[in-house]
Structures are given as C-alpha cells and as structure tokens.
Design a protein around this motif. Structure first.
Motif, PDB file in Angstrom:
ATOM      1  N   GLY A  39       0.835  -1.197   0.000  1.00 20.50           N
ATOM      2  CA  GLY A  39       0.000   0.000   0.000  1.00 20.50           C
ATOM      3  C   GLY A  39       0.867   1.243   0.000  1.00 20.50           C
ATOM      4  N   PRO A  40       0.270   2.392  -0.305  1.00 21.29           N
ATOM      5  CA  PRO A  40       1.042   3.633  -0.354  1.00 21.29           C
ATOM      6  C   PRO A  40       1.521   4.083   1.024  1.00 21.29           C
ATOM      7  CG  PRO A  40      -1.293   4.105  -0.580  1.00 21.29           C
ATOM      8  CD  PRO A  40      -1.145   2.605  -0.596  1.00 21.29           C
ATOM      9  N   ALA A  41       2.474   5.007   1.029  1.00 18.57           N
ATOM     10  CA  ALA A  41       2.977   5.594   2.271  1.00 18.57           C
ATOM     11  C   ALA A  41       1.850   6.345   2.982  1.00 18.57           C
ATOM     12  CB  ALA A  41       4.132   6.545   1.966  1.00 18.57           C
ATOM     13  N   LEU A  42       1.872   6.296   4.307  1.00 10.89           N
ATOM     14  CA  LEU A  42       0.878   6.994   5.126  1.00 10.89           C
ATOM     15  C   LEU A  42       1.586   8.058   5.971  1.00 10.89           C
ATOM     16  CD1 LEU A  42      -1.283   3.962   6.318  1.00 10.89           C
ATOM     17  CD2 LEU A  42      -1.693   5.505   4.387  1.00 10.89           C
ATOM     18  N   LEU A  43       2.320   8.905   5.305  1.00  9.89           N
ATOM     19  CA  LEU A  43       3.093   9.958   5.959  1.00  9.89           C
ATOM     20  C   LEU A  43       2.431  11.314   5.723  1.00  9.89           C
ATOM     21  CD1 LEU A  43       6.612   8.740   4.795  1.00  9.89           C
ATOM     22  CD2 LEU A  43       5.504   8.322   7.012  1.00  9.89           C
ATOM     23  N   PRO A  44       2.661  12.276   6.606  1.00 10.97           N
ATOM     24  CA  PRO A  44       2.036  13.593   6.433  1.00 10.97           C
ATOM     25  C   PRO A  44       2.240  14.183   5.034  1.00 10.97           C
ATOM     26  CG  PRO A  44       3.097  13.496   8.565  1.00 10.97           C
ATOM     27  CD  PRO A  44       3.481  12.232   7.823  1.00 10.97           C
TER      28      PRO A  44
END
Length: 114
Positions: free
Chosen positions: A58-63
C-alpha cells in the motif's frame, strides 16, 4: 462508468468549502484504546503500508503523502476499504470517531508504539 462509494466521497468532499485536510474532532481515545489503535496502525496497517508507514504493498501513510488528500476520504477508506484492491474495510475494528483520530494522527505524523 461505475464509481465506488469511496470515490464519490472523495469527489464530493473536494467541493465542500467546509472540508479541510484535517477533521475537526474533539475525540481522543483513552490511554488503553490509544495504545490499541497505535498498535493496530503500526502492525496491521503496517503489514501493507510498511511498519514505518513509508509504503509497501500500500502507499505511504506519511504527512507529506497525505497532505493533499481530504480527511473525509481517508476516513472513508479506513472504514470501508477500497473495493477491488487489497485495502480491506476496518469498520468492524474501529469506530468512526477512532477513524477520525487515526486520520488526524497520520496527517501530523503517527505516534510510535510505547
């Protein structure tokens, strides 16, 4: 063309002047539930999004990767998943208020486990 509920939420929420990148929530889980939610995100979500949330299946979950995503759409994804993808719904495990809290934490930098 057939649109999913999550896509419709994202489309309509982007036109709402009241929508911001974050959810205006006063909810804060108690210490025990907060610990459970942090573990859920770090371990369960991390199994696809990476333990450090920098991405994987899954994609990055960063700000910085979530900054242009409407909070209401992120919440819908958490609760209902993304049909036709590996993203499952989590509404059996978290409430709508908890999903708001998770989104808020992800948008500012998710806390580590303690």
């Amino acid at each position: 063309m057939r649109l999913s509920i999550g896509t419709l939420v994202l489309v309509f929420s982007s036109f709402s002047p009241a929508n911001s990148t974050t959810l205006a929530s006063e909810f804060s889980p108690d210490a025990a539930r907060r610990s459970e939610l942090i573990r859920l995100v770090r371990q369960d979500c991390g199994s696809c999004h990476g333990i450090t949330l920098k991405g994987g299946l899954g994609p990055a979950l960063l700000p910085e990767t979530l900054s242009d995503k409407p909070a209401v759409g992120l919440k819908a994804t958490i609760l209902r998943g993304r049909p036709g993808t590996a993203m499952p719904p989590w509404d059996r495990f978290v409430t709508a208020q908890e999903a708001d809290w998770i989104v808020e934490q992800l948008q500012k930098g998710f806390p580590g486990e303690r």
